[in-house]
Design a protein around this motif. Structure first.
Motif, PDB file in Angstrom:
ATOM      1  N   ASP A 143     -10.690   0.526  -9.557  1.00 42.47           N
ATOM      2  CA  ASP A 143      -9.524  -0.338  -9.413  1.00 42.47           C
ATOM      3  C   ASP A 143      -9.563  -1.103  -8.104  1.00 42.47           C
ATOM      4  O   ASP A 143      -9.047  -2.209  -8.010  1.00 42.47           O
ATOM      5  CB  ASP A 143      -8.232   0.480  -9.490  1.00 42.47           C
ATOM      6  N   ASN A 144     -10.162  -0.530  -7.086  1.00 43.03           N
ATOM      7  CA  ASN A 144     -10.214  -1.189  -5.789  1.00 43.03           C
ATOM      8  C   ASN A 144     -11.330  -2.227  -5.708  1.00 43.03           C
ATOM      9  O   ASN A 144     -11.352  -3.025  -4.790  1.00 43.03           O
ATOM     10  CB  ASN A 144     -10.398  -0.159  -4.667  1.00 43.03           C
ATOM     11  N   LEU A 153       0.849  -1.194   0.000  1.00 43.70           N
ATOM     12  CA  LEU A 153       0.000   0.000   0.000  1.00 43.70           C
ATOM     13  C   LEU A 153       0.879   1.237   0.000  1.00 43.70           C
ATOM     14  O   LEU A 153       2.015   1.209   0.473  1.00 43.70           O
ATOM     15  CB  LEU A 153      -0.908   0.002   1.224  1.00 43.70           C
ATOM     16  N   LEU A 154       0.340   2.315  -0.505  1.00 39.69           N
ATOM     17  CA  LEU A 154       1.117   3.543  -0.604  1.00 39.69           C
ATOM     18  C   LEU A 154       1.552   4.045   0.764  1.00 39.69           C
ATOM     19  O   LEU A 154       2.686   4.503   0.932  1.00 39.69           O
ATOM     20  CB  LEU A 154       0.299   4.625  -1.324  1.00 39.69           C
ATOM     21  N   LYS A 155       0.670   3.915   1.768  1.00 37.57           N
ATOM     22  CA  LYS A 155       1.031   4.428   3.087  1.00 37.57           C
ATOM     23  C   LYS A 155       2.173   3.636   3.721  1.00 37.57           C
ATOM     24  O   LYS A 155       2.844   4.134   4.603  1.00 37.57           O
ATOM     25  CB  LYS A 155      -0.183   4.444   4.005  1.00 37.57           C
ATOM     26  N   LYS A 168       7.068   6.600  -0.781  1.00 37.54           N
ATOM     27  CA  LYS A 168       5.973   7.507  -0.432  1.00 37.54           C
ATOM     28  C   LYS A 168       6.359   8.977  -0.658  1.00 37.54           C
ATOM     29  O   LYS A 168       5.578   9.759  -1.185  1.00 37.54           O
ATOM     30  CB  LYS A 168       5.570   7.285   1.022  1.00 37.54           C
ATOM     31  N   LYS A 169       7.566   9.354  -0.296  1.00 41.64           N
ATOM     32  CA  LYS A 169       8.006  10.758  -0.432  1.00 41.64           C
ATOM     33  C   LYS A 169       8.059  11.181  -1.901  1.00 41.64           C
ATOM     34  O   LYS A 169       7.620  12.266  -2.251  1.00 41.64           O
ATOM     35  CB  LYS A 169       9.377  10.957   0.227  1.00 41.64           C
TER      36      LYS A 169
END
Length: 91
Positions: A46-47, A3-5, A10-11
């Motif tokens: 997409d999800n 996941l992105l988080k 991420k930065k």
């Protein structure tokens, strides 16, 4: 896929988001809103993971499925009729 988080990138992705926002600020209001709504809709689609049953039901709801079922049924009936008609004519 992470996941992105939880991603280590991420930065860099946040920098891309900031650049996107700066470019959107230079666009018309309606264009920016349409772009963002389209992006949100794409994320929602997409999800959504479709099950096999949902995919089958979507296929059954199409008109071409019913056209093919009707055509197949009529072809079988027509073949039986033609066979019986030919058998009676030969006799």
């Amino acid at each position: 896929m992470a996941l992105l988080k939880n991603s280590e990138h991420k930065k860099s992705i946040q920098l891309l988001h900031a650049e996107l926002w700066e470019r959107l600020e230079e666009q018309d209001e309606w264009h920016a809103q349409a772009f963002l709504e389209q992006s949100i809709q794409q994320c929602r689609n997409d999800n959504h993971i479709q099950s096999v049953w949902d995919a089958a039901m979507d296929f059954v709801r199409t008109p071409w499925f019913w056209v093919s079922v009707l055509t197949g049924s009529l072809a079988v009936c027509l073949a039986c009729f033609a066979f019986l008609w030919a058998a009676l004519k030969v006799e």
